[in-house]
Design a protein around this motif. Sequence first.
Motif, mmCIF file in Angstrom:
data_model
loop_
_atom_site.group_PDB
_atom_site.id
_atom_site.type_symbol
_atom_site.label_atom_id
_atom_site.label_comp_id
_atom_site.label_asym_id
_atom_site.label_seq_id
_atom_site.Cartn_x
_atom_site.Cartn_y
_atom_site.Cartn_z
ATOM 1 N N TRP A 139 32.859 -12.669 -2.378
ATOM 2 C CA TRP A 139 31.708 -13.539 -2.617
ATOM 3 C C TRP A 139 30.539 -13.054 -1.780
ATOM 4 O O TRP A 139 30.688 -12.781 -0.599
ATOM 5 N N ASP A 140 29.367 -12.980 -2.411
ATOM 6 C CA ASP A 140 28.148 -12.571 -1.721
ATOM 7 C C ASP A 140 27.269 -13.799 -1.489
ATOM 8 O O ASP A 140 26.827 -14.440 -2.440
ATOM 9 N N PHE A 141 27.031 -14.112 -0.226
ATOM 10 C CA PHE A 141 26.220 -15.272 0.131
ATOM 11 C C PHE A 141 24.837 -14.875 0.637
ATOM 12 O O PHE A 141 24.183 -15.628 1.355
ATOM 13 N N GLY A 142 24.375 -13.701 0.243
ATOM 14 C CA GLY A 142 23.031 -13.267 0.599
ATOM 15 C C GLY A 142 22.854 -13.123 2.094
ATOM 16 O O GLY A 142 23.602 -12.405 2.765
ATOM 17 N N ALA A 143 21.869 -13.821 2.634
ATOM 18 C CA ALA A 143 21.565 -13.718 4.061
ATOM 19 C C ALA A 143 22.715 -14.207 4.935
ATOM 20 O O ALA A 143 22.813 -13.838 6.117
ATOM 21 N N ASP A 144 23.600 -15.037 4.370
ATOM 22 C CA ASP A 144 24.737 -15.545 5.134
ATOM 23 C C ASP A 144 25.904 -14.573 5.163
ATOM 24 O O ASP A 144 26.943 -14.864 5.774
ATOM 25 N N ASP A 199 35.288 -19.893 1.758
ATOM 26 C CA ASP A 199 34.337 -19.133 0.938
ATOM 27 C C ASP A 199 34.546 -19.419 -0.550
ATOM 28 O O ASP A 199 33.579 -19.471 -1.320
ATOM 29 N N ASP A 200 35.792 -19.639 -0.949
ATOM 30 C CA ASP A 200 36.053 -19.995 -2.348
ATOM 31 C C ASP A 200 35.471 -21.367 -2.677
ATOM 32 O O ASP A 200 34.892 -21.576 -3.744
ATOM 33 N N ILE A 201 35.646 -22.312 -1.758
ATOM 34 C CA ILE A 201 35.113 -23.660 -1.973
ATOM 35 C C ILE A 201 33.595 -23.631 -2.030
ATOM 36 O O ILE A 201 32.974 -24.248 -2.898
ATOM 37 N N ALA A 202 32.990 -22.892 -1.101
ATOM 38 C CA ALA A 202 31.527 -22.783 -1.078
ATOM 39 C C ALA A 202 31.008 -22.156 -2.367
ATOM 40 O O ALA A 202 29.977 -22.582 -2.915
ATOM 41 N N SER A 203 31.693 -21.157 -2.867
ATOM 42 C CA SER A 203 31.264 -20.500 -4.110
ATOM 43 C C SER A 203 31.360 -21.445 -5.296
ATOM 44 O O SER A 203 30.499 -21.438 -6.186
ATOM 45 N N ALA A 204 32.407 -22.274 -5.310
ATOM 46 C CA ALA A 204 32.552 -23.236 -6.406
ATOM 47 C C ALA A 204 31.445 -24.284 -6.365
ATOM 48 O O ALA A 204 30.922 -24.692 -7.404
ATOM 49 N N ILE A 245 30.440 -23.831 3.693
ATOM 50 C CA ILE A 245 30.503 -25.044 2.879
ATOM 51 C C ILE A 245 29.280 -25.919 3.120
ATOM 52 O O ILE A 245 28.701 -26.475 2.185
ATOM 53 N N SER A 246 28.873 -26.040 4.369
ATOM 54 C CA SER A 246 27.688 -26.849 4.685
ATOM 55 C C SER A 246 26.457 -26.313 3.962
ATOM 56 O O SER A 246 25.678 -27.075 3.380
ATOM 57 N N SER A 247 26.288 -25.005 4.008
ATOM 58 C CA SER A 247 25.152 -24.382 3.337
ATOM 59 C C SER A 247 25.227 -24.590 1.825
ATOM 60 O O SER A 247 24.209 -24.839 1.171
ATOM 61 N N ALA A 248 26.437 -24.524 1.273
ATOM 62 C CA ALA A 248 26.604 -24.715 -0.168
ATOM 63 C C ALA A 248 26.285 -26.144 -0.593
ATOM 64 O O ALA A 248 25.681 -26.373 -1.641
ATOM 65 N N VAL A 249 26.694 -27.113 0.216
ATOM 66 C CA VAL A 249 26.375 -28.512 -0.085
ATOM 67 C C VAL A 249 24.865 -28.718 -0.075
ATOM 68 O O VAL A 249 24.306 -29.378 -0.971
#
Length: 421
Positions: A59-64, A225-230, A260-264
């Motif tokens: 998973w690629d989270f860019g700047a993260d 990371d899987d949860i954040a991506s979802a 996860i915090s960032s994804a929320v």
Amino acid sequence: MKKRRVVGASVLSLVMGVSMFATGAFGQQPNSQDESFRVIIQGPTADKSQAKKNVGVRWDFGADGFTTTVNSKQYQALLKNNNLTIEKVEEVQLAPNKEAAAKPGGSTNSGPSDRTPWGIQAIYNDAAIQATSGGNGIKVAVLDTGANTSHADLTNQVEQCKDFTQTKSPLIDGSCSDGNGHGTHVAGTVLADGGSTGQGIYGVAPEADLWAYKVLNNRGSGYSDDIASAIRMAADEATRTGSKVIISMSLGSSAKDTLISSAVDYAYGKGVLVVAAAGNDGPSSNTIGYPGALVNAVAVAALEDVQQNGTYRVADFSSRGNPNTDGDYIIQERDVEVSAPGRAIESTWNDGSYNTISGTSMATPHVSGLAAKIWAENPAMSHTQLRKELQDRAKLYDIKGGTGAATGDDYASGFGFPRVR
């Protein structure tokens, strides 16, 4: 920044009457090149690009940063680049004795004992209700152990089915099999439609559409990371399809996870309402888990079918928030926001039958379903207006039963119990 593997409010216990947020030991570094583990890699763009070529990307989270799976030799090679920051995406395991004690009881194959269980009757404020309605056009992304999309009471509502848990592929579209049962149970409470035979069970909003996102494996655990991506995918799908989306997460950890915090925050910024379990570490204060404890998530506590002080009672197992913010009616980090039925909840099960289990995992989908029903009736609402509507309805039924519950906004029940009417 420590990455942790997140465990669902997840494997449930009929014996103990609660589900557990597990707090096990971290995995150890592999001892051989053949063993592998998950890492997140951060650093300058050029260095990250080269690392991606060398070890691949999950998973690629860019700047993260980006995540990937490496063996010991690859890990040691990455460490030679001083420009890169490499952290393990750590693993939290269920304690074996808790896992053994948390096996659900027997399912009922002849049909549900009640087509509109007590939680449905309570949230509809109607003890005689025979069927539910509402939620048309609203998408509810249930991030959990997957779902039995062939269940007679769910199959008509399934719109998306995705698996984020497989090791060889980060995403498998069209697959979300549930070998645990938890995710199927949660989905049923949100939107079970009574079944094509008219003998099944009802959820809160049976006309809503199910996005079943499998982010926890069949043991009830998963990588952050899987949860954040979802979470991010659900938000992006909301934008792509022009849909109103609610993310329902009956999962959690005692620790705050950056991904996860960032994804929320990302999803909330895209107009998605995020609903999450408070956790099952009560009745002490400040036991609320993440992501429920985040400001941009609606944290849900669990009620039981017991009257105390003239209201339903907050279950002892339900995690509590911060008592220092009682009475302010302002959501801050580590605050419980609302409450809903969570003990002895009957719903759909992964073998096509029905089961009765307990936890804030079960309270969360009641609120997610109610949010879908309200949003369908008020499509002009923004997600923030919808959230306020939930809060306002909760204030109409203040919870005064259970440890920490008191008149007004409190750390056990939040604003109260939001209902249909």
